[in-house]
Motif scaffolding. Structure first.
Motif, PDB file in Angstrom:
ATOM      1  N   CYS A  92     -78.230 -45.092  -8.270  1.00  0.00           N
ATOM      2  CA  CYS A  92     -79.155 -45.922  -9.157  1.00  0.00           C
ATOM      3  C   CYS A  92     -79.597 -44.664  -9.867  1.00  0.00           C
ATOM      4  CB  CYS A  92     -80.112 -46.570  -8.220  1.00  0.00           C
ATOM      5  SG  CYS A  92     -81.214 -45.843  -7.170  1.00  0.00           S
ATOM      6  N   TYR A  93     -80.582 -44.948 -10.888  1.00  0.00           N
ATOM      7  CA  TYR A  93     -81.088 -43.929 -11.873  1.00  0.00           C
ATOM      8  C   TYR A  93     -82.116 -43.143 -11.297  1.00  0.00           C
ATOM      9  CZ  TYR A  93     -83.185 -42.119 -15.934  1.00  0.00           C
ATOM     10  OH  TYR A  93     -83.612 -41.123 -17.098  1.00  0.00           O
ATOM     11  N   ASP A  94     -83.059 -43.398 -10.659  1.00  0.00           N
ATOM     12  CA  ASP A  94     -84.093 -42.558  -9.933  1.00  0.00           C
ATOM     13  C   ASP A  94     -84.943 -42.796  -8.654  1.00  0.00           C
ATOM     14  OD1 ASP A  94     -85.776 -44.667 -10.829  1.00  0.00           O
ATOM     15  OD2 ASP A  94     -86.716 -43.519 -12.442  1.00  0.00           O
ATOM     16  N   LYS A 152     -90.468 -47.604 -17.841  1.00  0.00           N
ATOM     17  CA  LYS A 152     -91.790 -48.133 -17.303  1.00  0.00           C
ATOM     18  C   LYS A 152     -91.544 -49.873 -17.286  1.00  0.00           C
ATOM     19  CE  LYS A 152     -96.544 -48.425 -18.417  1.00  0.00           C
ATOM     20  NZ  LYS A 152     -97.605 -48.159 -19.466  1.00  0.00           N
ATOM     21  N   LEU A 153     -90.518 -50.181 -17.900  1.00  0.00           N
ATOM     22  CA  LEU A 153     -90.077 -51.985 -17.797  1.00  0.00           C
ATOM     23  C   LEU A 153     -89.227 -51.961 -16.821  1.00  0.00           C
ATOM     24  CD1 LEU A 153     -90.533 -52.605 -21.705  1.00  0.00           C
ATOM     25  CD2 LEU A 153     -92.259 -53.111 -20.054  1.00  0.00           C
ATOM     26  N   GLY A 154     -88.722 -51.015 -16.181  1.00  0.00           N
ATOM     27  CA  GLY A 154     -87.621 -51.265 -15.354  1.00  0.00           C
ATOM     28  C   GLY A 154     -86.094 -50.942 -15.652  1.00  0.00           C
ATOM     29  N   GLY A 155     -86.159 -50.759 -16.788  1.00  0.00           N
ATOM     30  CA  GLY A 155     -84.761 -50.219 -17.351  1.00  0.00           C
ATOM     31  C   GLY A 155     -84.101 -48.695 -17.406  1.00  0.00           C
ATOM     32  N   ALA A 156     -83.042 -48.499 -17.605  1.00  0.00           N
ATOM     33  CA  ALA A 156     -82.498 -47.325 -17.665  1.00  0.00           C
ATOM     34  C   ALA A 156     -81.307 -47.361 -18.686  1.00  0.00           C
ATOM     35  CB  ALA A 156     -82.042 -46.761 -16.386  1.00  0.00           C
ATOM     36  N   LEU A 168     -73.934 -47.621 -26.146  1.00  0.00           N
ATOM     37  CA  LEU A 168     -75.281 -47.292 -25.358  1.00  0.00           C
ATOM     38  C   LEU A 168     -75.675 -48.544 -24.863  1.00  0.00           C
ATOM     39  CD1 LEU A 168     -77.887 -45.474 -24.899  1.00  0.00           C
ATOM     40  CD2 LEU A 168     -78.731 -46.451 -26.891  1.00  0.00           C
ATOM     41  N   TYR A 169     -75.979 -48.614 -23.542  1.00  0.00           N
ATOM     42  CA  TYR A 169     -76.423 -49.863 -22.875  1.00  0.00           C
ATOM     43  C   TYR A 169     -77.899 -49.508 -22.212  1.00  0.00           C
ATOM     44  CZ  TYR A 169     -71.369 -50.537 -23.174  1.00  0.00           C
ATOM     45  OH  TYR A 169     -69.881 -51.058 -23.663  1.00  0.00           O
ATOM     46  N   HIS A 170     -78.170 -50.798 -21.711  1.00  0.00           N
ATOM     47  CA  HIS A 170     -79.325 -50.782 -20.696  1.00  0.00           C
ATOM     48  C   HIS A 170     -78.914 -51.598 -19.250  1.00  0.00           C
ATOM     49  CE1 HIS A 170     -79.938 -54.856 -21.291  1.00  0.00           C
ATOM     50  NE2 HIS A 170     -80.006 -54.774 -22.743  1.00  0.00           N
ATOM     51  N   ASN A 171     -79.667 -51.210 -18.341  1.00  0.00           N
ATOM     52  CA  ASN A 171     -79.283 -51.877 -16.946  1.00  0.00           C
ATOM     53  C   ASN A 171     -80.528 -51.670 -16.401  1.00  0.00           C
ATOM     54  OD1 ASN A 171     -76.232 -51.869 -14.986  1.00  0.00           O
ATOM     55  ND2 ASN A 171     -77.835 -53.447 -15.380  1.00  0.00           N
ATOM     56  N   GLY A 172     -80.831 -52.591 -15.030  1.00  0.00           N
ATOM     57  CA  GLY A 172     -81.875 -52.403 -14.402  1.00  0.00           C
ATOM     58  C   GLY A 172     -81.550 -50.871 -13.739  1.00  0.00           C
ATOM     59  N   ALA A 173     -82.780 -50.088 -13.632  1.00  0.00           N
ATOM     60  CA  ALA A 173     -82.566 -48.637 -13.118  1.00  0.00           C
ATOM     61  C   ALA A 173     -82.251 -48.891 -11.562  1.00  0.00           C
ATOM     62  CB  ALA A 173     -83.977 -48.010 -13.023  1.00  0.00           C
ATOM     63  N   GLU A 174     -82.545 -49.771 -10.737  1.00  0.00           N
ATOM     64  CA  GLU A 174     -82.017 -50.052  -9.436  1.00  0.00           C
ATOM     65  C   GLU A 174     -80.491 -50.044  -9.342  1.00  0.00           C
ATOM     66  OE1 GLU A 174     -82.809 -53.986 -10.843  1.00  0.00           O
ATOM     67  OE2 GLU A 174     -83.965 -52.071 -11.028  1.00  0.00           O
ATOM     68  N   SER A 175     -79.951 -50.544 -10.444  1.00  0.00           N
ATOM     69  CA  SER A 175     -78.393 -51.159 -10.289  1.00  0.00           C
ATOM     70  C   SER A 175     -77.423 -49.761 -10.048  1.00  0.00           C
ATOM     71  CB  SER A 175     -78.142 -51.719 -11.707  1.00  0.00           C
ATOM     72  OG  SER A 175     -78.113 -50.733 -12.709  1.00  0.00           O
ATOM     73  N   TYR A 176     -76.394 -49.883  -9.201  1.00  0.00           N
ATOM     74  CA  TYR A 176     -75.427 -48.850  -9.393  1.00  0.00           C
ATOM     75  C   TYR A 176     -74.125 -49.488  -8.996  1.00  0.00           C
ATOM     76  CZ  TYR A 176     -75.548 -49.906  -4.166  1.00  0.00           C
ATOM     77  OH  TYR A 176     -75.323 -50.514  -2.710  1.00  0.00           O
ATOM     78  N   TYR A 177     -73.031 -48.775  -9.629  1.00  0.00           N
ATOM     79  CA  TYR A 177     -71.945 -49.276  -9.419  1.00  0.00           C
ATOM     80  C   TYR A 177     -70.910 -48.126  -9.362  1.00  0.00           C
ATOM     81  CZ  TYR A 177     -74.124 -52.958 -12.206  1.00  0.00           C
ATOM     82  OH  TYR A 177     -75.097 -54.042 -12.517  1.00  0.00           O
ATOM     83  N   ALA A 178     -69.613 -48.379  -8.694  1.00  0.00           N
ATOM     84  CA  ALA A 178     -68.710 -47.457  -8.455  1.00  0.00           C
ATOM     85  C   ALA A 178     -68.160 -46.507  -9.617  1.00  0.00           C
ATOM     86  CB  ALA A 178     -67.660 -48.093  -7.723  1.00  0.00           C
ATOM     87  N   ALA A 179     -68.319 -47.362 -10.691  1.00  0.00           N
ATOM     88  CA  ALA A 179     -67.673 -46.685 -12.007  1.00  0.00           C
ATOM     89  C   ALA A 179     -68.969 -45.886 -12.695  1.00  0.00           C
ATOM     90  CB  ALA A 179     -67.013 -47.630 -12.639  1.00  0.00           C
ATOM     91  N   ARG A 180     -70.089 -46.107 -12.249  1.00  0.00           N
ATOM     92  CA  ARG A 180     -70.952 -45.265 -12.913  1.00  0.00           C
ATOM     93  C   ARG A 180     -71.586 -44.199 -12.164  1.00  0.00           C
ATOM     94  NH1 ARG A 180     -75.458 -49.178 -14.676  1.00  0.00           N
ATOM     95  NH2 ARG A 180     -73.738 -49.938 -15.652  1.00  0.00           N
TER      96      ARG A 180
END
Length: 188
Positions: A92-94, A152-156, A168-180
């Motif tokens: 995930c992002y952070d 701050k709004l939950g995105g990354a 350029l895309y956005h996703n929830g910062a808590e998301s995670y994927y095998a290809a990211r």
């Protein structure tokens, strides 16, 4: 990243420098006008930075020189693996995003791992400049530095290269994927 001293053994350093030199010579289009002896001399005096490059290499980043900052006198190393580094995917992002997950937590997060490695995530501008050298992330995507207001709004934010274009895309910062994963930058 088990070496807390952030120093390489003589054998590790010799091997890394040989790998970096070979990659540098093979990909001259990434660093026109720069010479390996100058870069090697700089690396010889920067043990912590050499350790960071080793971490980039060990996680599949294939770091290479992509520029030189005339103002600071620093060489710019970036992950140049064709796809987002394999050893840095499914994060995930952070830390905040990691802690917010109640179940199915990823093993790590991009910002903390980058800090542990001594590198920084690419900015949107850096990512787009990297894509000017050659095409990266045609099958994967990479987290990039996210503005505080979005985070701050939950995105990354993340980017990839599809259809001849950098997206350029956005996703929830808590998301995670095998290809990211994430690509890093190191100034030496």
């Amino acid at each position: 990243m088990s070496n807390t001293a952030k120093e390489l053994t003589a054998e590790q350093k010799t091997s890394l420098l040989a790998t970096l030199k070979t990659r540098f010579e093979k990909n001259s289009h990434r660093h026109k006008g720069l010479t390996w002896p100058d870069i090697e001399a700089k690396l010889e005096s920067e043990a912590a930075k050499t350790w960071s490059l080793h971490q980039m290499e060990m996680t599949g980043g294939e770091p290479d020189v992509i520029g030189y900052d005339e103002k600071t006198g620093e060489y710019l190393f970036c992950d140049c693996a064709a796809e987002s580094p394999k050893g840095r995917r499914s994060f995930c992002y952070d830390r905040e995003a990691l802690l917010s997950r109640k179940e199915h937590k990823p093993a790590h997060n991009a910002l903390d791992m980058a800090a542990e490695m001594g590198i920084s995530l690419l900015t949107e501008i850096q990512y787009k400049e990297l894509q000017q050298l050659e095409n990266f992330d045609a099958k994967t995507s990479s987290w990039i530095q996210t503005p505080a207001a979005i985070r701050k709004l939950g995105g990354a934010l993340f980017c990839d290269f599809r259809y001849g274009t950098v997206f350029l895309y956005h996703n929830g910062a808590e998301s995670y994927y095998a290809a990211r994963g994430f690509r890093g930058m190191l100034r030496v």
